[in-house]
Structure formats: C-alpha cells, structure tokens
Scaffold this active site. Structure first.
Site, short mmCIF file in Angstrom:
data_model
loop_
_atom_site.label_atom_id
_atom_site.label_comp_id
_atom_site.label_asym_id
_atom_site.label_seq_id
_atom_site.Cartn_x
_atom_site.Cartn_y
_atom_site.Cartn_z
N GLU A 55 45.70 39.15 43.56
CA GLU A 55 44.66 39.71 44.43
C GLU A 55 43.29 39.58 43.78
OE1 GLU A 55 43.69 40.69 47.13
OE2 GLU A 55 45.08 41.95 48.25
N ASP A 56 42.25 39.56 44.60
CA ASP A 56 40.89 39.60 44.06
C ASP A 56 40.51 41.02 43.67
OD1 ASP A 56 40.88 40.48 46.70
OD2 ASP A 56 39.18 39.26 47.33
N ASP A 97 41.52 47.98 46.51
CA ASP A 97 40.59 49.04 46.89
C ASP A 97 41.42 50.26 47.31
OD1 ASP A 97 37.47 49.11 48.06
OD2 ASP A 97 38.87 50.31 49.21
N ARG A 114 31.35 33.49 48.11
CA ARG A 114 32.60 33.37 47.35
C ARG A 114 32.42 32.40 46.18
NH1 ARG A 114 36.64 35.74 50.41
NH2 ARG A 114 36.50 35.50 52.67
N PHE A 132 30.26 48.00 46.05
CA PHE A 132 30.65 46.75 46.70
C PHE A 132 30.22 45.57 45.84
CE2 PHE A 132 30.15 43.28 49.78
CZ PHE A 132 31.34 43.39 50.47
P1 5GP Z 1 42.63 47.31 50.23
O1 5GP Z 1 43.73 46.88 51.16
O2 5GP Z 1 43.05 47.45 48.81
O3 5GP Z 1 41.93 48.55 50.74
O4 5GP Z 1 41.50 46.23 50.35
C1 5GP Z 1 41.54 45.04 49.70
C2 5GP Z 1 40.60 44.06 50.36
O5 5GP Z 1 39.35 44.69 50.72
C3 5GP Z 1 40.22 43.00 49.34
O6 5GP Z 1 41.18 41.96 49.31
C4 5GP Z 1 38.86 42.58 49.83
O7 5GP Z 1 38.98 41.61 50.84
C5 5GP Z 1 38.26 43.84 50.44
N1 5GP Z 1 37.35 44.52 49.48
C6 5GP Z 1 37.54 45.72 48.90
N2 5GP Z 1 36.51 46.02 48.07
C7 5GP Z 1 35.65 44.97 48.14
C8 5GP Z 1 34.38 44.68 47.51
O8 5GP Z 1 33.81 45.44 46.72
N3 5GP Z 1 33.81 43.49 47.84
C9 5GP Z 1 34.37 42.61 48.73
N4 5GP Z 1 33.71 41.47 48.95
N5 5GP Z 1 35.56 42.86 49.33
C10 5GP Z 1 36.18 44.02 49.04
#
Ligand code: 5GP
Length: 185
Positions: free
Chosen positions: A103-104, A107, A170, A157
C-alpha cells in the site's frame, strides 16, 4: 526547500528522495528476513502504491517472489456476499500463498481491513501489509496496522511518490505535506 502549489493549497517537501530510499531499504530488509524461506506473492494496490512497489520489489531482488496488482472501488461497497468491489480484479490464485499487500498509505485502514478479509477468504496461508506511510491517529481497524512501515505521519494530507491530488502529482520524487489548511484525507 521544494514546494508545490495546487489550487489554493501549498505543499512543502517532507521526505526527500534520499529519506524515502532509506525507508524503503529498511522495509525491504525486514521483509527479506521474514520471507527468505518463502515465495511471497506481493499484491500491489493501485493506483497509489505503484511507485513504492517498484522500489520495494527491486530492493528484494534476492528473494523468489511474484507480484500482482489490484484496484478496488473507492466506494468501498461490499456486496451481500461480502466481496470487495474490484476495478482491477485479482489475477492470481492466492490459496496457500504467503501474501504481502503493498500500500502507499494506510489511513482509516478500511481498504486493508477489507482486502485482508477477502484474501483470507480465498485461502491465503498468511497476509501481511507493507505500507510506505501509516497514519496511526486515523486508524479505525486494528487488523489494518501495517506489519512493515516506511514512515509514520500524523493527520496531514500528503502527495508525491505515487500519492495524488485529484489524479496529479503521483510523479513527484519526494513526499510533500500540505501546509496552509486543514486538508485531510
Ligand atoms: P484507508 O482505506 O486506509 O482509509 O485509505 C487509504 C487510501 O486513502 C490510500 O490508499 C489513499 O488513496 C488515500 N489517502 C489517505 N491518506 C492520504 C493522503 O494523505 N494523501 C493522499 N494522496 N491519499 C491519501
């Protein structure tokens, strides 16, 4: 200090390419140790994780592994059967495989939480998570805490190194943090 302006937002460089490379190497070292006697299957979550995955996979050039990609719906809708909504579905058989989700950023953890349940349901022998970034303060699903973390971050963010803002940025080689507002993911 490098910076990016997008719409009304001001982003400043937070992790340099050199710092990112160190983080990736640390993650790779731990994965190498843990998987040296296995043949892991890396499941890269598109779109954001493709940059981190490219670096991580190449840092693991001495282990025998496979790499595949998935993309899941941003609506997070689960059907009545409890399946994730795949935009790019899983191409690989995961039964009895040691899977590492790449994963990147984690959150709330919803993506990883659902994905783990899905992979276990398909019979994966084990499922771990490698994420470039992790927002511990935002985590809502305990099982989504990554096993391998490049860097922790609070609620801000971020963009760059695969992470986008409305599809753009990206391609930035560093990770930039928003500075002038309360923009959160
Ligand atoms: P989760 O399912 O863990 O809530 O969210 C994960 C996804 O939310 C990540 O794969 C990404 O696409 C998006 N996301 C969460 N935080 C950030 C952030 O700080 N920047 C960006 N660009 N995307 C985020």
């Amino acid at each position: 200090m490098r910076s990016i302006d997008e719409h009304d937002y001001h982003f400043e460089e937070w992790l340099t390419p050199q710092e990112i490379a160190r983080d990736v190497e640390q993650v790779a070292e731990r994965i190498r140790d843990d998987y040296k006697d296995k043949e892991p299957l890396f499941v890269v979550v598109l779109n954001g994780a493709f940059v981190f995955a490219a670096d991580l996979i190449r840092a693991l050039n001495n282990i025998r592994c496979e790499v595949t990609f998935i993309r899941v719906s941003s609506y997070w809708g689960m059907s009545s059967t409890g399946q994730l909504n795949f935009i790019v579905p899983l191409q690989q058989v995961v039964e009895n495989r040691d899977v590492v989700i790449v994963e990147d950023i984690v959150d709330s953890g919803l993506t990883v939480h659902q994905l783990k349940a899905h992979l276990r349901g398909l019979g994966a022998a084990s499922v771990t998570v490698a994420s470039m970034l992790f927002k511990p303060n935002k985590l809502e699903y305990d099982d989504a805490k990554p096993d391998y973390i490049g860097h922790e971050i609070s609620d801000e963010f971020v963009i760059g190194y695969g992470l986008d803002f409305d599809g753009f940025h990206r391609n930035l080689d560093a990770i930039y943090k928003v500075k002038n507002n309360n923009l959160t993911a």
